[in-house]
Design a protein around this motif. Structure first.
Motif, mmCIF file in Angstrom:
data_model
loop_
_atom_site.group_PDB
_atom_site.id
_atom_site.type_symbol
_atom_site.label_atom_id
_atom_site.label_comp_id
_atom_site.label_asym_id
_atom_site.label_seq_id
_atom_site.Cartn_x
_atom_site.Cartn_y
_atom_site.Cartn_z
ATOM 1 N N VAL A 276 -16.232 43.375 13.316
ATOM 2 C CA VAL A 276 -16.260 44.571 12.494
ATOM 3 C C VAL A 276 -17.073 44.266 11.248
ATOM 4 N N THR A 277 -18.182 44.960 11.112
ATOM 5 C CA THR A 277 -18.978 44.841 9.903
ATOM 6 C C THR A 277 -18.663 46.042 9.032
ATOM 7 N N THR A 278 -18.304 45.825 7.782
ATOM 8 C CA THR A 278 -18.124 46.992 6.915
ATOM 9 C C THR A 278 -19.272 47.047 5.921
ATOM 10 N N ILE A 279 -19.739 48.262 5.710
ATOM 11 C CA ILE A 279 -20.740 48.489 4.679
ATOM 12 C C ILE A 279 -20.007 49.119 3.514
ATOM 13 N N VAL B 164 -19.493 48.950 13.289
ATOM 14 C CA VAL B 164 -19.964 49.022 11.906
ATOM 15 C C VAL B 164 -19.224 50.156 11.218
ATOM 16 N N VAL B 165 -18.457 49.845 10.186
ATOM 17 C CA VAL B 165 -17.668 50.861 9.503
ATOM 18 C C VAL B 165 -18.139 50.984 8.063
ATOM 19 N N VAL B 166 -18.479 52.194 7.676
ATOM 20 C CA VAL B 166 -18.784 52.451 6.271
ATOM 21 C C VAL B 166 -17.491 52.816 5.577
ATOM 22 N N ALA C 33 -12.436 44.022 7.879
ATOM 23 C CA ALA C 33 -13.785 43.456 8.001
ATOM 24 C C ALA C 33 -13.801 42.015 8.480
ATOM 25 N N ASP C 34 -14.757 41.701 9.354
ATOM 26 C CA ASP C 34 -15.097 40.316 9.642
ATOM 27 C C ASP C 34 -16.340 39.923 8.856
ATOM 28 N N HIS C 35 -17.138 40.942 8.578
ATOM 29 C CA HIS C 35 -18.432 40.719 7.962
ATOM 30 C C HIS C 35 -18.645 41.872 6.979
ATOM 31 N N VAL C 36 -19.244 41.581 5.839
ATOM 32 C CA VAL C 36 -19.392 42.626 4.822
ATOM 33 C C VAL C 36 -20.845 42.751 4.376
ATOM 34 N N ILE C 37 -21.294 44.010 4.221
ATOM 35 C CA ILE C 37 -22.594 44.249 3.606
ATOM 36 C C ILE C 37 -22.335 45.092 2.371
ATOM 37 N N PHE C 38 -22.758 44.601 1.216
ATOM 38 C CA PHE C 38 -22.508 45.326 -0.024
ATOM 39 C C PHE C 38 -23.804 45.945 -0.533
ATOM 40 N N VAL D 11 -26.986 43.853 -2.062
ATOM 41 C CA VAL D 11 -26.698 42.868 -3.095
ATOM 42 C C VAL D 11 -26.231 41.574 -2.470
ATOM 43 N N GLU D 12 -25.333 41.710 -1.492
ATOM 44 C CA GLU D 12 -24.765 40.502 -0.902
ATOM 45 C C GLU D 12 -24.196 40.839 0.466
ATOM 46 N N ASP D 13 -24.378 39.954 1.435
ATOM 47 C CA ASP D 13 -23.689 40.133 2.708
ATOM 48 C C ASP D 13 -23.227 38.791 3.232
ATOM 49 N N GLY D 14 -22.220 38.808 4.083
ATOM 50 C CA GLY D 14 -21.717 37.552 4.627
ATOM 51 C C GLY D 14 -20.363 37.756 5.256
ATOM 52 N N PRO D 15 -19.774 36.683 5.771
ATOM 53 C CA PRO D 15 -18.440 36.763 6.365
ATOM 54 C C PRO D 15 -17.428 37.259 5.339
#
Ligand SMILES: Nc1ncnc2c1ncn2[C@@H]1O[C@H](COP(=O)(O)OP(=O)(O)O)[C@@H](O)[C@H]1O
Ligand SMILES: [Mg+2]
Lengths: 298, 282
Positions: free
Chosen positions: B31-34, B231-233, B244-249, B256-260
């Motif tokens: 699960v990637t969250t934005i 992918v969840v916003v 989240a398993d993975h985050v995109i900020f 700005v930053e992404d990662g586990p």
């Protein structure tokens, strides 16, 4: 506190009485028409009035069949010509067109819908009647051009902007989520329009068509100017016809010296009213049938 | 499973630059969250992933979105196939104007899936043991000679997978519009799953829901990540922490930053991330 209750009471009463007033007017119209048509009903049977086509007022013969047939046929031709074009246009404008183009067309539709019907009638005489005349010649059907077909065409032209405008509003009321949800499944634009947008707005679209054609039934001047006005059942598209509104408008106040003529025209008005009412009723029944068959409207 | 990478993705609406050169990878079966404040471009980014962005006449896109190394904005993309592979859940659910059953069957019918394809699809779901109390053997005990029985099986399978089955099994042929909003969102999930996607995009899927329904959706998302790339916003930080398993900020269109997720929440590198997590910027 009491004051707020009083205001609330006033609001309820005025809301309700406006409604009653509107209904009362409809009721009064039907009642008066019926009272005035009553003398002719006393002399001739309803069946004879409705199903005889012999129209000889001087001999006391009032058969309305050719007028009723004329009304139904002119309206039917207009529907056949107008509904596909209107719906496809509305779908194009709402689902495909660029928003600037949409705005432009909307403006034009408003103008078209506002043109007085006598001007449509004039254009009909100038353009459509000669067109039908040569079309008749082409198909080996000599005609003056003043005909059922000319009446149907002019009527179609008049109701089309109304149906397009109302259908566009109906389609615009379907939220964008509907389209997104469907397209996101990998459907094409047309599949989305067909199965989601149109299906979801079917009730409104039918309402738009009913609205357009309730007007078409009663549209008088423009049709009267091109339809030929001959009291005979038309046998082809190129024959003249004589719809009920034209009959009433042409003769009311003119030939009143003939006995029962006045009563006969009011009977014609009553028949017209019943036709429009029946049309609306049929549309409503169709809708509830569709709902039972598993169409769901949101 | 397609591997999704964004390469220098820039999206503009007219003069407004909404995304500014975003480069990121989206890990498979996680699960990637934005996350990011309102208006930072989350929805825009999400919609570009299955080209729903194409519907917006003003949007222009530069850069690449790669799926298994192939640019989805290239010339030969089959958009319908892409959208079938990459499903989308909108913020406000919209039940299609038909019955609950037909909502789920809609996609498979449009794509004219054969009985074989449908049964295959269900078998692959079943392999992961996700259909609680409903093994495929059970389903397959239905009368296979009955017409369209595979569609019945498919509808049940995906309604179970979206956690809605028990609530609607007695009114499958009733109108979908009568469901509560929370149920509608799970129906939308079932509808999306039914076409057999590999990626699921969800745009603030719980923002219109009550806390209990939100919890149900979050639970389903956690179950489904075994099977799909998700992918969840969200703009709810706590929700991001939960799922989240993975985050995109994203912040003002910039990545700005992404990662586990652990690393992102426990030891953020950027000052803006720290401030956002603490709640001093929003
Ligand atoms: N159709 C559009 N036309 C023009 N600008 C838009 C459109 N949709 C969104 N925007 C703008 O793009 C920016 C990002 O929007 P969006 O992606 O919806 O952000 P988020 O989902 O993070 O709230 C916002 O400033 C918004 O005003
Ligand atoms: Mg958004």
């Amino acid at each position: 506190m009491q004051w707020r209750y009083a205001k609330d009471w006033c609001a309820s009463v005025s809301i309700r009485s406006s409604l009653i007033l509107v209904n009362l007017i409809a009721f009064i119209i039907v009642f008066v028409l019926f009272m005035k048509a009553e003398p002719i009903l006393r002399i001739q049977s309803l069946g004879h009035l409705l199903f005889s086509s012999s129209w000889h007022p001087l001999k006391g013969q009032f058969g309305f069949l050719s007028f009723i047939v004329g009304t139904l046929e002119v309206t039917a031709i207009a529907m056949v010509l107008s509904i596909p074009v209107s719906l496809l246009s509305a779908i194009y404008l709402s689902e495909y067109a660029h928003k600037y183009f949409k705005g432009l067309v909307r403006l034009m539709l408003d103008i078209l819908a506002g043109i007085p019907s006598v001007i449509y009638g004039l254009c009909g005489v100038i353009a459509i009647v000669p067109f039908v005349h040569s079309l008749g010649g082409f198909f080996g059907n000599p005609t003056t051009g003043y005909s059922l077909l000319a009446g149907g065409i002019i009527l179609a032209i008049m109701v089309t902007p109304v149906i397009i405008s109302v259908s566009m509003e109906v389609l615009a009321a379907i939220p964008d989520e509907a389209r997104t949800s469907s397209l996101a499944l990998g459907t094409t634009r047309w599949e989305t329009v067909r199965y989601v947008v149109l299906k979801g707005s079917l009730r409104g679209i039918i309402a738009a068509i009913v609205l357009g054609f309730s007007r078409a039934f009663g549209e008088t001047i423009a049709v009267l100017m091109v339809v030929g006005n001959v009291a005979k059942i038309p046998t082809s598209l190129f024959d003249p016809a004589y719809p009920l509104p034209a009959l009433i408008a042409n003769n009311y106040g003119e030939m009143m010296s003939i006995p029962l003529y006045d009563s006969a025209l009011l009977f014609a008005a009553l028949v017209l009213l019943v036709l429009v009412g029946a049309f609306g009723l049929v549309a409503n029944i169709t809708l509830s049938r569709l709902t039972k068959k598993g169409y769901y409207f949101s | 499973m397609p591997h999704i990478s964004l390469r220098n993705l820039t999206i503009t609406y007219g003069d407004l630059e909404v995304l500014k050169g975003v480069t990121a990878d989206i890990p498979d079966r996680q699960v990637t969250t934005i996350i990011g404040p309102s208006g930072c471009g989350k929805t825009t980014l999400l919609k570009s992933l299955n080209r729903l962005l194409d519907l917006n006449e003003d949007a222009r896109l530069y850069g690449e979105i790669l799926m298994d190394g192939i640019n989805t904005y290239g010339q030969n993309t089959d958009i319908l196939a892409l959208r079938k592979t990459v499903g989308f859940l909108s913020q406000r659910p919209y039940p299609l104007p038909m019955s609950i059953y037909d909502n789920v069957a809609f996609g498979p019918r449009i794509h004219k899936l054969s009985r074989y394809e449908i049964l295959n699809q269900i078998a692959s779901v079943e392999k992961h043991g996700l259909l609680a109390q409903c093994s495929v053997e059970n389903l397959f005990q239905m009368d296979m000679k009955k017409k369209n029985v595979e569609m019945d099986i498919l509808v049940e399978c995906y309604l179970r997978l979206s956690g809605l089955w028990d609530e609607v099994k007695d009114r499958l042929h009733g109108s979908a519009a009568q469901l509560s909003v929370g149920q509608q969102q799970r129906l939308a999930l079932a509808r999306t799953l039914a076409v057999g996607p590999e990626v699921i995009l969800a745009d603030e899927p719980t923002s219109a829901l009550d806390p209990l329904s939100s919890q149900l959706i979050e639970r389903q998302i956690k179950i489904l990540k075994n099977l799909y790339t998700i992918v969840v916003v969200t703009h709810i930080l706590r929700q991001a922490r939960r799922i989240a398993d993975h985050v995109i900020f994203l912040y003002m269109g910039e990545l700005v930053e992404d990662g586990p997720a652990d690393q992102f929440f426990d030891s953020p590198k950027d000052d803006r991330t720290r401030a956002y997590i603490k709640g001093t910027i929003s």
